[in-house]
Design a protein around this motif. Structure first.
Motif, PDB file in Angstrom:
ATOM      1  N   ASN A   1       0.828  -1.205   0.000  1.00 18.41           N
ATOM      2  CA  ASN A   1       0.000   0.000   0.000  1.00 18.41           C
ATOM      3  C   ASN A   1       0.861   1.253   0.000  1.00 18.41           C
ATOM      4  O   ASN A   1       0.550   2.244  -0.658  1.00 18.41           O
ATOM      5  N   ILE A   2       1.968   1.226   0.748  1.00 16.17           N
ATOM      6  CA  ILE A   2       2.856   2.386   0.798  1.00 16.17           C
ATOM      7  C   ILE A   2       3.451   2.658  -0.577  1.00 16.17           C
ATOM      8  O   ILE A   2       3.625   3.811  -0.980  1.00 16.17           O
ATOM      9  N   ALA A   3       3.754   1.597  -1.313  1.00 15.02           N
ATOM     10  CA  ALA A   3       4.303   1.762  -2.663  1.00 15.02           C
ATOM     11  C   ALA A   3       3.307   2.481  -3.559  1.00 15.02           C
ATOM     12  O   ALA A   3       3.686   3.318  -4.385  1.00 15.02           O
ATOM     13  N   ARG A   4       2.017   2.170  -3.413  1.00 20.65           N
ATOM     14  CA  ARG A   4       1.007   2.818  -4.240  1.00 20.65           C
ATOM     15  C   ARG A   4       0.869   4.294  -3.907  1.00 20.65           C
ATOM     16  O   ARG A   4       0.451   5.091  -4.741  1.00 20.65           O
ATOM     17  N   LYS A   5       1.198   4.659  -2.663  1.00 22.58           N
ATOM     18  CA  LYS A   5       1.076   6.051  -2.252  1.00 22.58           C
ATOM     19  C   LYS A   5       2.368   6.832  -2.435  1.00 22.58           C
ATOM     20  O   LYS A   5       2.377   8.059  -2.347  1.00 22.58           O
ATOM     21  N   ALA A   6       3.476   6.139  -2.680  1.00 26.76           N
ATOM     22  CA  ALA A   6       4.788   6.777  -2.723  1.00 26.76           C
ATOM     23  C   ALA A   6       4.975   7.614  -3.985  1.00 26.76           C
ATOM     24  O   ALA A   6       4.298   7.420  -4.997  1.00 26.76           O
ATOM     25  N   ASP A   7       5.915   8.537  -3.917  1.00 28.94           N
ATOM     26  CA  ASP A   7       6.284   9.340  -5.071  1.00 28.94           C
ATOM     27  C   ASP A   7       6.952   8.441  -6.115  1.00 28.94           C
ATOM     28  O   ASP A   7       7.866   7.668  -5.784  1.00 28.94           O
ATOM     29  N   PRO A   8       6.533   8.508  -7.399  1.00 36.02           N
ATOM     30  CA  PRO A   8       7.087   7.612  -8.421  1.00 36.02           C
ATOM     31  C   PRO A   8       8.608   7.704  -8.552  1.00 36.02           C
ATOM     32  O   PRO A   8       9.275   6.681  -8.762  1.00 36.02           O
ATOM     33  N   ALA A   9       9.158   8.920  -8.437  1.00 28.94           N
ATOM     34  CA  ALA A   9      10.614   9.074  -8.588  1.00 28.94           C
ATOM     35  C   ALA A   9      11.360   8.363  -7.459  1.00 28.94           C
ATOM     36  O   ALA A   9      12.351   7.652  -7.691  1.00 28.94           O
TER      37      ALA A   9
ATOM     38  N   TYR B   1       0.688  -4.728  -8.081  1.00 28.95           N
ATOM     39  CA  TYR B   1      -0.199  -4.203  -7.050  1.00 28.95           C
ATOM     40  C   TYR B   1      -0.391  -2.694  -7.158  1.00 28.95           C
ATOM     41  O   TYR B   1      -1.088  -2.097  -6.345  1.00 28.95           O
ATOM     42  N   MET B   2       0.241  -2.068  -8.135  1.00 26.46           N
ATOM     43  CA  MET B   2       0.210  -0.619  -8.235  1.00 26.46           C
ATOM     44  C   MET B   2      -0.773  -0.135  -9.296  1.00 26.46           C
ATOM     45  O   MET B   2      -1.232  -0.894 -10.138  1.00 26.46           O
ATOM     46  N   GLN B   3      -1.072   1.173  -9.251  1.00 29.28           N
ATOM     47  CA  GLN B   3      -1.895   1.787 -10.278  1.00 29.28           C
ATOM     48  C   GLN B   3      -1.153   1.692 -11.609  1.00 29.28           C
ATOM     49  O   GLN B   3       0.037   1.931 -11.672  1.00 29.28           O
ATOM     50  N   PRO B   4      -1.847   1.326 -12.713  1.00 29.22           N
ATOM     51  CA  PRO B   4      -1.174   1.156 -14.005  1.00 29.22           C
ATOM     52  C   PRO B   4      -0.374   2.372 -14.448  1.00 29.22           C
ATOM     53  O   PRO B   4       0.719   2.224 -14.994  1.00 29.22           O
ATOM     54  N   ASP B   5      -0.911   3.590 -14.228  1.00 23.91           N
ATOM     55  CA  ASP B   5      -0.183   4.776 -14.683  1.00 23.91           C
ATOM     56  C   ASP B   5       1.114   4.968 -13.902  1.00 23.91           C
ATOM     57  O   ASP B   5       2.159   5.326 -14.469  1.00 23.91           O
ATOM     58  N   LYS B   6       1.075   4.707 -12.583  1.00 23.04           N
ATOM     59  CA  LYS B   6       2.296   4.837 -11.787  1.00 23.04           C
ATOM     60  C   LYS B   6       3.275   3.716 -12.119  1.00 23.04           C
ATOM     61  O   LYS B   6       4.493   3.942 -12.184  1.00 23.04           O
ATOM     62  N   ALA B   7       2.761   2.518 -12.338  1.00 20.95           N
ATOM     63  CA  ALA B   7       3.632   1.402 -12.723  1.00 20.95           C
ATOM     64  C   ALA B   7       4.334   1.706 -14.043  1.00 20.95           C
ATOM     65  O   ALA B   7       5.510   1.373 -14.231  1.00 20.95           O
ATOM     66  N   ALA B   8       3.613   2.354 -14.962  1.00 12.12           N
ATOM     67  CA  ALA B   8       4.207   2.720 -16.252  1.00 12.12           C
ATOM     68  C   ALA B   8       5.330   3.731 -16.065  1.00 12.12           C
ATOM     69  O   ALA B   8       6.380   3.631 -16.701  1.00 12.12           O
ATOM     70  N   GLN B   9       5.106   4.725 -15.200  1.00 14.54           N
ATOM     71  CA  GLN B   9       6.140   5.733 -14.934  1.00 14.54           C
ATOM     72  C   GLN B   9       7.422   5.082 -14.415  1.00 14.54           C
ATOM     73  O   GLN B   9       8.530   5.522 -14.724  1.00 14.54           O
ATOM     74  N   ILE B  10       7.258   4.063 -13.613  1.00 12.21           N
ATOM     75  CA  ILE B  10       8.418   3.373 -13.053  1.00 12.21           C
ATOM     76  C   ILE B  10       9.086   2.494 -14.103  1.00 12.21           C
ATOM     77  O   ILE B  10      10.303   2.489 -14.258  1.00 12.21           O
ATOM     78  N   LEU B  11       8.266   1.754 -14.863  1.00 11.81           N
ATOM     79  CA  LEU B  11       8.808   0.800 -15.837  1.00 11.81           C
ATOM     80  C   LEU B  11       9.670   1.483 -16.892  1.00 11.81           C
ATOM     81  O   LEU B  11      10.704   0.950 -17.292  1.00 11.81           O
ATOM     82  N   ILE B  12       9.272   2.675 -17.344  1.00 16.46           N
ATOM     83  CA  ILE B  12      10.009   3.329 -18.429  1.00 16.46           C
ATOM     84  C   ILE B  12      11.398   3.797 -17.990  1.00 16.46           C
ATOM     85  O   ILE B  12      12.237   4.131 -18.832  1.00 16.46           O
ATOM     86  N   ASN B  13      11.657   3.822 -16.683  1.00  7.84           N
ATOM     87  CA  ASN B  13      12.958   4.261 -16.193  1.00  7.84           C
ATOM     88  C   ASN B  13      13.971   3.117 -16.068  1.00  7.84           C
ATOM     89  O   ASN B  13      15.133   3.356 -15.733  1.00  7.84           O
TER      90      ASN B  13
END
Length: 344
Positions: A118-126, A146-158
């Motif tokens: 849950n903390i990961a879902r609330k955390a800052d993507p950077a 377990y994360m929101q798709p848009d936030k997971a995408a922000q992480i994956l592209i890095n």
């Protein structure tokens, strides 16, 4: 005491779907419609079927279910605020010892708790990206599931391209995970994450999760990941490609692009593909055809008669294949998460 026992027995006999159906009936059509929009399709189907088969609901049934909902909602707030012990104390004061125990027991049965990470879902993507860059692909994949798709995408592209494809492969092939696996991963990163551990197996990941993420990462990243998947797992790649754009998504295309697509689609496929679609989608297609073509199409649809669902789905997929091909060649434009806008 006898009345409480009778009420509890009656409540246990009534399953959750019936309760939900009666609750929706009690709320009225407008409020119920807004709630139904937020529910999973399978649950909507079950509740709708139950509503259609309920002939009569007594005032007592309505009151019991609404009161139960209010009690459960109140208990949930207490638990989220201060945990089960805190909830028990307040519920004992509000409802009495016996009823408080019943409500807590029901909450335990439906496992009212937060999802893992849950903390990961609330955390800052950077910050989250920096944390996950050093983790193994299988660990990152599970957390992204377990994360929101848009936030997971922000992480994956890095991630580096080779790791992107490996993480994507793992997301696409996960079907379920056990409490032991989740607990092990959380212990490895417990200094960075502190979250509530699920005790029951939960379905996560899979093609649908991967598709939701890929729809947000942009065409360049998507092509690279799918290309790697085609080499690693061709069947998974085909399933992902088929799901990335659905027939209903055609309404999101520019009119000029829709017209290019329709010129490539056979009349037989289009007639079948439009079977059973919404009026909005059908009108959108008609608006991108000539008057004569629309008249011909309507006549063909009228005289066709019933069609098998499998045939309709195949025709719709044929249209999607044309869309994907034209997008691949750069002849049309499918809007994606991080792409630049088109300059006329």
């Amino acid at each position: 005491m006898a009345e409480t026992t009778e009420k509890l027995a009656s409540s246990k006999e009534m399953d959750g779907i019936r309760k939900a159906a009666i609750f929706m009936i009690s709320l009225g059509p407008e409020t119920s419609a807004q709630i139904m929009k937020q529910l999973p399709d399978k649950f909507i189907q079950k509740v709708s079927y139950e509503i259609a088969n309920i002939d009569h609901v007594s005032q007592k049934e309505r009151e019991d279910i609404i009161n139960e909902y209010l009690e459960m909602s109140q208990a949930r707030e207490y638990i989220l605020d201060g945990g089960f012990d805190y909830a028990k104390t307040l519920l004992n004061k509000a409802l009495g010892t016996q009823r408080a125990k019943e409500v807590i027991d029901m909450l335990n049965q439906i496992q009212l708790r937060e999802r893992p990470f849950n903390i990961a879902r609330k955390a800052d993507p950077a910050q989250l990206t920096n944390l996950l860059l050093g983790e193994q692909p299988q660990t990152v994949a599970l957390i992204l599931c377990y994360m929101q798709p848009d936030k997971a995408a922000q992480i994956l592209i890095n991630f580096p391209p080779e790791k992107q494809s490996e993480i994507a492969e793992r997301i696409g092939t996960i079907t379920s995970t056990s409490p032991a696996v989740i607990e092990k991963i959380e212990k490895v990163i417990e200094s960075k994450f502190s979250t509530y551990i699920e005790n029951d197996t939960e379905n996560v990941g899979g093609v649908s999760t991967l598709v939701e993420i890929l729809n947000q990462v942009g065409r360049t990243t998507e092509k690279a990941i799918v290309g790697e998947l085609e080499e690693r797992q061709p069947e998974l790649a085909e399933e992902v490609k088929a799901s990335l754009f659905t027939f209903e998504d055609i309404i999101s295309l520019q009119k000029s692009d829709v017209q290019k697509v329709l010129r490539e689609v056979s009349n037989d496929d289009l007639v079948l593909a439009l079977k059973g679609v919404s009026d909005e989608l059908r009108d959108f297609i008609f608006d991108n055809l000539s008057t004569r073509a629309v008249e011909t199409l309507k006549e063909d649809m009228q005289f066709m008669g019933p069609a098998r669902l499998s045939a309709v789905e195949e025709a719709q997929q044929n249209v999607v294949t044309v869309i994907r091909r034209l997008d691949e060649y750069g002849e049309i434009y499918i809007m994606r998460g991080d792409q630049d806008a088109i300059i006329e």
